[in-house]
Design an enzyme around this catalytic site. Structure first.
Site, PDB file in Angstrom:
ATOM      1  CE  LYS A 110      -3.227   0.321   2.978  1.00 47.08           C
ATOM      2  NZ  LYS A 110      -4.486   0.642   2.435  1.00 47.08           N
ATOM      3  CD  GLU A 488     -18.992 -13.921   3.283  1.00 42.70           C
ATOM      4  OE1 GLU A 488     -18.472 -13.196   2.317  1.00 42.70           O
ATOM      5  OE2 GLU A 488     -18.629 -14.155   4.107  1.00 42.70           O
ATOM      6  CB  CYS A 647      -6.896 -10.103   5.432  1.00 43.17           C
ATOM      7  SG  CYS A 647      -8.365 -10.558   4.855  1.00 43.17           S
ATOM      8  CG  HIS A 698      -3.971 -15.293  -0.872  1.00 44.89           C
ATOM      9  ND1 HIS A 698      -3.589 -15.568   0.608  1.00 44.89           N
ATOM     10  CD2 HIS A 698      -4.850 -14.028  -0.870  1.00 44.89           C
ATOM     11  CE1 HIS A 698      -4.502 -14.639   1.214  1.00 44.89           C
ATOM     12  NE2 HIS A 698      -4.946 -13.833   0.391  1.00 44.89           N
TER      13      HIS A 698
HETATM   14  N1  GLN Z   1     -16.036 -13.291   5.455  1.00 46.09           N
HETATM   15  C1  GLN Z   1     -15.228 -12.874   4.392  1.00 46.09           C
HETATM   16  C2  GLN Z   1     -15.048 -13.776   3.172  1.00 46.09           C
HETATM   17  O1  GLN Z   1     -14.776 -14.975   3.553  1.00 46.09           O
HETATM   18  C3  GLN Z   1     -14.005 -12.334   4.763  1.00 46.09           C
HETATM   19  C4  GLN Z   1     -13.011 -11.923   3.804  1.00 46.09           C
HETATM   20  C5  GLN Z   1     -11.943 -10.979   4.227  1.00 46.09           C
HETATM   21  O2  GLN Z   1     -11.717 -10.672   5.214  1.00 46.09           O
HETATM   22  N2  GLN Z   1     -11.335 -10.565   3.144  1.00 46.09           N
HETATM   23  O3  GLN Z   1     -14.870 -13.725   2.013  1.00 46.09           O
HETATM   24 ZN    ZN Z   2      -9.028 -12.650   5.056  1.00 44.04          ZN
END
Ligand code: GLN
Ligand code: ZN
Length: 760
Positions: A110, A488, A647, A698
């Site tokens: 960043k 989600e 994260c 990732h």
């Molecule tokens: N609950 C979110 C997900 O699983 C968390 C993602 C994040 O903190 N970047 O996508």
């Molecule tokens: Zn995360």
């Protein structure tokens, strides 16, 4: 008398993201590099002309970049890591930025406290630097051909070194002796371009606290650069915070001018005496370069007058506070926005006129304005006044509720809660869970898009989402996970999803801002008092819970993250906005638990991103950020377990703050660092439970059972099994099911192996 106007830098991605599109098609081998250069040169031209038409005096060249200006600087200095040595030209440039099949890309991080990311130069003592000034010279000439004499933007040597890393981990400033001669050489080349030249040299590194040793490099460096040729006028630019320590020193060098940010670094005002007595020009950053609100002209004039009480008026240049790179291009294409709200905003193009208007008004007073400017000024005063009173913004019931707030934290202390929870929830040691999202498939994205565009019915949309939830639940049960999530599917983005349901939140159609390379984000904006008209996540979560006998974890984004990933209104302090969000979220948490949800995760992915640049301000930030997380979760019963997710995992400096958030369980990103970063939890006697990610999400790679066993054992060397949860690093939305399924299955197998070994 006439004051001049100044733009620190201009966005380059293009009004319609032209640069993004051509770069991505070049990378996909669908067009030639010539095509990229053609688009780039058209964009530069257009951008220069926009600035010229607006009447801006100081327009930049070399603020453009095909990827990133730090990368450009590394490239120009020949600071190329060994692994790329066999490459050249654009192949080299883009490989450094993005890696290739067999070459790891350079790290990206960043840019100060913005959401822009730069490429981190990798330096080594053995480097042999060699100047390639082509891009810098070329851009100047391109603008000159249009009749525009630009100032030339460069990243200063001290900031370049300060933001670089040494491959052996040692101090980068040791390389100043090798780098500085190249800057001198560059300045020599530049001095041949014209009889008189302005060079804006960015040194924002001094917006952070610096050791005396680093500050002591300023004088010799800038004495030297200033003496290269007297036709060069050096303007040292900083932004995002005050640079008072450095400013004192810069005023004692022969540079021509200093650029300071008076909006995000109000304390810069205390440097005005030094600037005044040095006789230097002051580029006064008074128009917000990193937020999207229309300028309050009267307020800006007052600020300029305040500055002019100390610095002679003729030495003041009126400027944006930082590069306009951090705001979207133009409001012209925002045709879906409520016109009243749109009238409060200003993007890069609109800011050009604001700077010009402020400059003229400051120099000549009202009578000096053109008729059109008179009109603009009147309109400006009207919309500023409207914003002060509009009922779209000011919601008395929200203000009263926040002012009368009684509940600031959970009642029972953690020690008491965790006992109740363990009994109530009955989960095992090394309990398994995931972070929330499951793969976002093209079908999901399409259903969300179609629903938004009213192409499918609510019923149809819900059934797609529910089917997906069914599949997620079924998979998690089969796989043997202990605490389930709904996956989600309904969320495009963890902030936008909640923003869309909160009153006081706005969305743009075309508000793209460069995040890195060709990647852009479209942050939502908070324009008014925040409230929650109705529950936001309860239906989805309770639906998912109805499909299983296992524990279904509720999933929310926390107040600090919602704030840090939005453009925030500038008529209230940030912490007041954050508090309103927290109160709205507290209702959601209460609704979830009342609906029978026993574990609720409140994600704070961007908690650390909001840290101020200056140490002196850290405590204030931590105090309100922790306060608001606690407000959000305060209504949770003792037996409702609150999780949070972050994260990252470098908590060494902030572990006490993380603990103070008082979440029962925190999941963090540690897979790439073994158990190293976990040690701080033990060293400081961290009490709450921790879920250190056991594999890296990732990458598409499926981790083996053995690998995960090893990772869990490493964790167990640091923390006891009763304190550990087992989960992936982060949400799984960017992965494919083919990767997620075997990875999670392996994770469950690994936990079983470790558990049985522990039992024997
Ligand atoms: N609950 C979110 C997900 O699983 C968390 C993602 C994040 O903190 N970047 O996508
Ligand atoms: Zn995360």
């Amino acid at each position: 008398m006439s004051n001049k106007s100044f733009i620190v830098g201009f966005p380059r991605i293009g009004e319609k993201r032209e640069l993004k599109k051509v770069l991505e098609s070049f990378w996909a081998k669908e067009c030639s590099f010539d095509a990229v250069q053609k688009v780039a040169s058209d964009l530069k031209k257009r951008h220069w002309l926009y600035q010229k038409e607006a009447g801006i005096d100081f327009i930049s060249s070399n603020d453009f970049s095909l990827y990133d200006n730090m990368l450009d600087t590394a490239y120009a200095l020949g600071a190329v890591p060994k692994r790329f040595a066999h490459l050249s030209g654009e192949a080299l440039y883009f490989a450094m930025a993005r890696g290739s099949e067999d070459l790891v890309a350079m790290e990206m991080t960043k840019w100060f406290n913005t959401n822009y990311h730069y490429i981190v130069p990798e330096l080594s003592l053995e480097d042999v630097y060699k100047l390639d000034a082509t891009k810098v010279l070329q851009e100047y000439k391109e603008a000159k051909a249009l009749g525009i004499q630009t100032k030339i933007n460069l990243i200063g040597p001290l900031t370049f070194l300060g933001l670089s890393k040494r491959v052996d981990g040692k101090d980068t400033y040791m390389l100043l002796d090798k780098i500085l001669p190249l800057y001198v050489q560059l300045f020599e080349e530049l001095s041949k371009l014209d009889k008189e030249l302005y060079i804006q040299i960015d040194e924002p590194i001094f917006a952070k606290d610096q050791e005396p040793k680093i500050l002591s490099l300023i004088k010799p460096t800038y004495d030297k650069l200033s003496h290269v040729n007297e036709n060069l006028h050096i303007i040292v630019m900083s932004y995002f915070e005050h640079t008072n320590e450095a400013t004192q020193i810069f005023t004692n060098t022969p540079i021509w001018g200093l650029g300071l940010d008076f909006l995000y670094g109000k304390e810069n005002l205390s440097s005005l005496n030094a600037i005044s007595s040095s006789g230097k020009k002051l580029v006064a950053g008074v128009i917000d370069g990193r937020n999207i609100w229309k300028n309050d002209v009267q307020k800006t004039q007052e600020l300029l007058e305040q500055i002019a009480q100390i610095v002679p008026k003729e030495n003041i240049i009126v400027s944006s506070s930082c590069s306009l790179l951090h705001v979207p291009f133009t409001l012209l294409h925002e045709n879906k926005m409520d016109p009243q709200i749109k009238d409060w905003l200003s993007y890069a193009l609109e800011k050009l006129d604001e700077i010009k208007l402020n400059t003229t008004l400051f120099a000549k007073g009202k009578n000096g304005l053109s008729d059109a400017q008179q009109e603009t000024l009147k309109a400006n005063q009207k919309s500023v006044a409207n914003r002060k009173t509009s009922s779209l913004i000011h919601d008395l019931s929200v203000q009263k509720r926040v002012a009368d707030l009684q509940l600031f934290a959970r009642k029972e202390p953690y020690e008491q809660r965790i006992k109740i929870q363990k009994e109530h929830l009955g989960y095992s040691d090394l309990a398994t869970t995931t972070i929330g999202s499951f793969p976002q498939t093209p079908e999901l994205r399409k259903a969300r898009r179609d629903f938004k565009a009213k192409l499918i019915s609510q019923e149809n949309y819900e059934s797609v989402m529910k089917n997906y939830i069914d599949e997620c639940v079924a998979f998690q049960e089969e796989c043997g996970l202990e605490v389930l999530v709904h996956g989600e599917p309904e969320r495009n983005d963890m902030v936008e999803y909640f923003g869309e349901q909160l009153k006081g939140y706005g969305f743009s159609q075309n508000g793209w801002v460069q995040s890195y390379g060709s990647r852009c984000v479209k942050p939502p904006f908070i324009y008014g008092d925040i409230s929650r008209p109705k529950a936001m996540s309860v239906d989805w979560i309770t639906y998912a819970a109805s499909k299983t006998d296992k524990i279904m974890k509720g999933m929310l984004t926390g107040p600090v993250t919602i704030l840090n990933w939005s453009f925030v209104r500038d008529d209230l302090p940030r912490d007041a906005v954050s508090k309103q969000i927290a109160v709205a979220l507290s209702d959601e948490i209460n609704d979830l638990q009342k609906a029978g949800i026993k574990i609720i995760q409140v994600d704070e992915a961007a908690f650390k991103e909001g840290y101020p640049l200056r140490k002196a301000q850290i405590k204030t930030y931590e105090d309100w950020a922790v306060r608001d997380f606690k407000i959000a979760v305060a209504p949770a019963y003792a037996h409702t377990q609150i999780h949070t997710h972050m994260c990252y995992s470098e908590f060494n400096d902030i572990i006490k703050t993380i603990e103070a958030m008082d979440a029962d369980v925190i999941s963090i990103e540690t897979a790439r660092s073994g158990n190293e970063l976990l040690k701080i939890f033990k060293a400081t006697g961290y009490k709450q439970e921790v879920g250190p990610g056991v594999y890296d999400i990732h990458s598409p790679r499926v981790p083996s059972v053995d690998e995960i066993v090893t990772q869990i054992k490493l964790l167990l060397e640091v923390l006891p099994k009763e304190q550990l949860w087992i989960n992936p690093d982060c949400g799984l939305k960017t992965r494919k099911w083919e990767e997620v399924k075997p990875s999670l299955e392996n994770m469950i197998k690994a936990v079983k192996i470790v558990r049985s070994e522990l039992a024997n």
